[in-house]
Design a protein around this motif. Sequence first.
Motif, mmCIF file in Angstrom:
data_model
loop_
_atom_site.group_PDB
_atom_site.id
_atom_site.type_symbol
_atom_site.label_atom_id
_atom_site.label_comp_id
_atom_site.label_asym_id
_atom_site.label_seq_id
_atom_site.Cartn_x
_atom_site.Cartn_y
_atom_site.Cartn_z
ATOM 1 N N ALA A 112 44.061 43.243 39.914
ATOM 2 C CA ALA A 112 43.841 42.983 41.340
ATOM 3 C C ALA A 112 45.105 42.465 42.025
ATOM 4 C CB ALA A 112 42.687 42.003 41.522
ATOM 5 N N ARG A 113 45.887 41.643 41.326
ATOM 6 C CA ARG A 113 47.081 41.057 41.941
ATOM 7 C C ARG A 113 48.146 42.103 42.273
ATOM 8 N NH1 ARG A 113 47.268 40.068 36.600
ATOM 9 N NH2 ARG A 113 49.135 40.690 35.471
ATOM 10 N N GLU A 114 48.035 43.305 41.684
ATOM 11 C CA GLU A 114 49.013 44.365 41.912
ATOM 12 C C GLU A 114 48.554 45.386 42.951
ATOM 13 O OE1 GLU A 114 50.138 46.181 38.218
ATOM 14 O OE2 GLU A 114 50.564 44.251 37.264
ATOM 15 N N THR A 115 47.425 45.137 43.597
ATOM 16 C CA THR A 115 46.899 46.085 44.575
ATOM 17 C C THR A 115 46.725 45.393 45.923
ATOM 18 O OG1 THR A 115 44.631 45.558 43.919
ATOM 19 C CG2 THR A 115 45.671 47.432 42.829
ATOM 20 N N PRO A 117 44.963 43.838 48.989
ATOM 21 C CA PRO A 117 43.625 43.232 49.063
ATOM 22 C C PRO A 117 42.575 44.093 49.757
ATOM 23 C CG PRO A 117 45.301 41.637 49.652
ATOM 24 C CD PRO A 117 45.997 42.960 49.521
ATOM 25 N N SER A 118 42.979 44.982 50.637
ATOM 26 C CA SER A 118 42.002 45.809 51.349
ATOM 27 C C SER A 118 41.698 47.119 50.628
ATOM 28 C CB SER A 118 42.516 46.116 52.757
ATOM 29 O OG SER A 118 43.728 46.851 52.670
ATOM 30 N N SER A 119 42.326 47.368 49.481
ATOM 31 C CA SER A 119 42.146 48.658 48.804
ATOM 32 C C SER A 119 40.902 48.677 47.920
ATOM 33 C CB SER A 119 43.378 48.988 47.950
ATOM 34 O OG SER A 119 43.409 48.186 46.795
ATOM 35 N N HIS A 122 41.584 47.268 44.488
ATOM 36 C CA HIS A 122 41.495 45.805 44.437
ATOM 37 C C HIS A 122 40.037 45.379 44.268
ATOM 38 C CE1 HIS A 122 42.928 41.718 45.198
ATOM 39 N NE2 HIS A 122 41.842 41.554 45.923
ATOM 40 N N ALA A 125 38.887 46.119 40.810
ATOM 41 C CA ALA A 125 39.497 45.214 39.831
ATOM 42 C C ALA A 125 38.820 43.851 39.818
ATOM 43 C CB ALA A 125 40.990 45.060 40.125
ATOM 44 N N LEU A 126 38.179 43.468 40.912
ATOM 45 C CA LEU A 126 37.503 42.172 40.987
ATOM 46 C C LEU A 126 36.122 42.174 40.330
ATOM 47 C CD1 LEU A 126 38.428 41.099 44.632
ATOM 48 C CD2 LEU A 126 39.456 40.312 42.486
ATOM 49 N N GLN A 173 33.933 43.441 50.165
ATOM 50 C CA GLN A 173 35.396 43.365 50.050
ATOM 51 C C GLN A 173 36.055 44.322 51.049
ATOM 52 O OE1 GLN A 173 37.155 41.328 48.063
ATOM 53 N NE2 GLN A 173 39.162 42.135 48.569
#
Length: 176
Positions: A112-115, A117-119, A122, A125-126, A173
């Motif tokens: 998640a940290r590599e994408t 936040p609005s994708s 992401h 990944a959460l 999200q």
Amino acid sequence: MAVPSFNYEAALLACARGDQHAFQDLYHHEAPRMLALSLKMLTERTSAEELVRDAFVLIWKNAESYDPQTSTARAWMQSILRYRALGRLRQAGRVRPGLASWSDVLPTLPPARETPPSSLLHALALLDDTQRQAILMAFYNGYTYEQIAERLKIDAVALKTHMQAGLDRITEQQQA
């Protein structure tokens, strides 16, 4: 010098007006991605190429039904491909022995940290592993709740609840 991004929505709307050059551009930009998805779903190159060809025929014929307020052009196009692929997978005798283990391999998602936040990446990944795997199995392989539950060794009723919670979380999200 920055390369300008391709405007899928404008090209698809031009296709709706009968612009063959826009259709060629759309094909040039999106066919490789659609072929990759088709190969992942059908596992057989000839069938995958045929599916992409059929999907683009439908895209051309139905371009006027595309509504930019409902989805992005790419999502609309890929949904046409995906629904056709799922239809083929559900045809009698479509599952072949020996391919089941390969078709269960799901794409690896970045953390998640590599994408952004609005994708969607992401949001996926959460999710917990079970939710993410189940949603990807349904999307890429067209598996039913029962088939996913069997593969993940979970009760089908519990899986439905778990998947719905995951889809709700993705929706939240994406709306944030």
